[in-house]
Design a protein around this motif. Sequence first.
Motif, short mmCIF file in Angstrom:
data_model
loop_
_atom_site.label_atom_id
_atom_site.label_comp_id
_atom_site.label_asym_id
_atom_site.label_seq_id
_atom_site.Cartn_x
_atom_site.Cartn_y
_atom_site.Cartn_z
N ALA A 239 -18.41 3.54 -1.50
CA ALA A 239 -17.02 3.38 -1.96
C ALA A 239 -16.09 3.99 -0.93
N ILE A 240 -14.92 3.37 -0.76
CA ILE A 240 -13.95 3.86 0.23
C ILE A 240 -12.59 4.02 -0.43
N SER A 241 -12.00 5.18 -0.23
CA SER A 241 -10.60 5.38 -0.65
C SER A 241 -9.80 5.72 0.60
N ALA A 242 -8.50 5.51 0.52
CA ALA A 242 -7.62 5.85 1.64
C ALA A 242 -6.52 6.75 1.11
N ALA A 243 -6.24 7.84 1.82
CA ALA A 243 -5.19 8.77 1.39
C ALA A 243 -4.31 9.14 2.58
N CYS A 244 -3.01 9.20 2.32
CA CYS A 244 -2.10 9.58 3.41
C CYS A 244 -0.96 10.42 2.84
N THR A 245 -0.30 11.14 3.72
CA THR A 245 0.91 11.85 3.30
C THR A 245 2.07 10.86 3.19
N HIS A 246 2.32 10.12 4.27
CA HIS A 246 3.47 9.23 4.31
C HIS A 246 3.03 7.77 4.22
N GLY A 247 3.33 7.14 3.12
CA GLY A 247 2.93 5.74 2.93
C GLY A 247 4.09 4.81 3.23
N LEU A 248 4.14 4.31 4.46
CA LEU A 248 5.19 3.34 4.81
C LEU A 248 4.81 1.96 4.31
N PHE A 249 3.53 1.61 4.42
CA PHE A 249 3.00 0.31 3.96
C PHE A 249 3.91 -0.85 4.36
N LEU A 250 4.03 -1.08 5.65
CA LEU A 250 4.91 -2.14 6.13
C LEU A 250 4.36 -3.52 5.77
N ARG A 251 5.27 -4.42 5.53
CA ARG A 251 4.92 -5.81 5.17
C ARG A 251 3.83 -5.82 4.08
N ASP A 252 2.70 -6.52 4.32
CA ASP A 252 1.66 -6.64 3.29
C ASP A 252 0.57 -5.59 3.45
N ALA A 253 0.89 -4.46 4.10
CA ALA A 253 -0.13 -3.44 4.39
C ALA A 253 -0.84 -2.96 3.12
N PHE A 254 -0.08 -2.75 2.05
CA PHE A 254 -0.70 -2.21 0.84
C PHE A 254 -1.74 -3.19 0.28
N GLU A 255 -1.41 -4.45 0.23
CA GLU A 255 -2.35 -5.45 -0.31
C GLU A 255 -3.58 -5.56 0.59
N ARG A 256 -3.36 -5.53 1.91
CA ARG A 256 -4.49 -5.64 2.85
C ARG A 256 -5.42 -4.44 2.71
N ILE A 257 -4.86 -3.28 2.48
CA ILE A 257 -5.70 -2.08 2.31
C ILE A 257 -6.42 -2.14 0.97
N LYS A 258 -5.71 -2.56 -0.07
CA LYS A 258 -6.34 -2.65 -1.39
C LYS A 258 -7.54 -3.59 -1.38
N ALA A 259 -7.44 -4.62 -0.54
CA ALA A 259 -8.52 -5.62 -0.49
C ALA A 259 -9.82 -5.05 0.10
N VAL A 260 -9.72 -3.97 0.87
CA VAL A 260 -10.93 -3.43 1.53
C VAL A 260 -11.26 -1.99 1.08
N THR A 261 -10.51 -1.46 0.12
CA THR A 261 -10.80 -0.11 -0.37
C THR A 261 -10.86 -0.11 -1.90
N ASP A 262 -11.34 1.01 -2.45
CA ASP A 262 -11.43 1.11 -3.90
C ASP A 262 -10.19 1.77 -4.49
N GLU A 263 -9.60 2.70 -3.73
CA GLU A 263 -8.36 3.33 -4.21
C GLU A 263 -7.49 3.78 -3.05
N VAL A 264 -6.18 3.77 -3.24
CA VAL A 264 -5.24 4.18 -2.20
C VAL A 264 -4.33 5.27 -2.79
N TYR A 265 -4.22 6.37 -2.06
CA TYR A 265 -3.39 7.49 -2.52
C TYR A 265 -2.35 7.85 -1.46
N SER A 266 -1.15 8.18 -1.92
CA SER A 266 -0.17 8.71 -0.98
C SER A 266 0.64 9.78 -1.70
N THR A 267 1.32 10.63 -0.95
CA THR A 267 2.23 11.58 -1.59
C THR A 267 3.58 10.88 -1.82
#
Length: 291
Positions: free
Chosen positions: A237-265
Amino acid sequence: MHVIGGTASTALAERISRELGNSPFGIPFTKRFPDGELYVRVGGRLEGDDVVIVQSTRTDQDLIELMLLEDAVREAGARRIFVVVPYFGYARQDRRFFPGEPVSARALCRHVELDADEIITVDLHSSQSLSNFSKPAFEASGIPAIARLLRERPVDLLASPDKGGIDRVRRMAQLLDRPWFALEKKRIDSEHVELSLPASLSVPIEGKHVVLIDDVISTGGTIVEAAKLLKKHGVGAISAACTHGLFLRDAFERIKAVTDEVYSTDTLGNPAEKASVAPDIAQILRRQAPG
Ligand code: R5P
């Protein structure tokens, strides 16, 4: 102590005011003049008081708003102005890479500190940029906020997508008492990277839950490539975590497609904003302005 939330950081500013024991909180009135220029007005009686302005500078407009707010709060007779810039824009150009370029981070520090007495930011791209300020400046970390969240999740391993993030992932590993490793990253251009496993990987990764830790997720290119690489090597399983989530354009959807969970502050508003840096910023404010 009054807390004022600029339009880029209203929710976080309110959380900071709660952390400070429900200190008076205000949102300035803003409007645009017909020519597009910004108008701001701060309310409340600020004379003789310490005032905290919270405003991330993700866009150029955010920066203008911050400068106007600082001037307005100074005009209103504040005793001391604490400027909190949770996401400090332009920080990544922290040196001159080619002749003719500016050191953008330095230029922005000079402007942000104009009417500030003290400056607080979160996970600057490079902590050395703090030395550009001529006034007391402090850097909070997004790592404790993410760690508070991950403590409740079944995490096996932590990974940095590049060697530049080793201190960050090591700190998270200490807080969670988990092993860590760093991938090798080669940047092709601003949107493309090539990643590989380190030559000497001392921990088994097959079937494990790995959390990728980064300071910024921008185009998502780094995390997407890192997740694909880990999957190819049998990570469970892969999760991604960052302090600053800019998620430009479709970045969030592209990351969701290859990870199990995404966290940001919450230094920036985004769909992965699950951990708050408010306690960490409030801790610095309490230390700098006790009572
Ligand atoms: C690089 O030094 C940073 O730590 C991030 O890995 C990078 O800014 C992420 O950018 P992107 O999401 O565009 O790959």
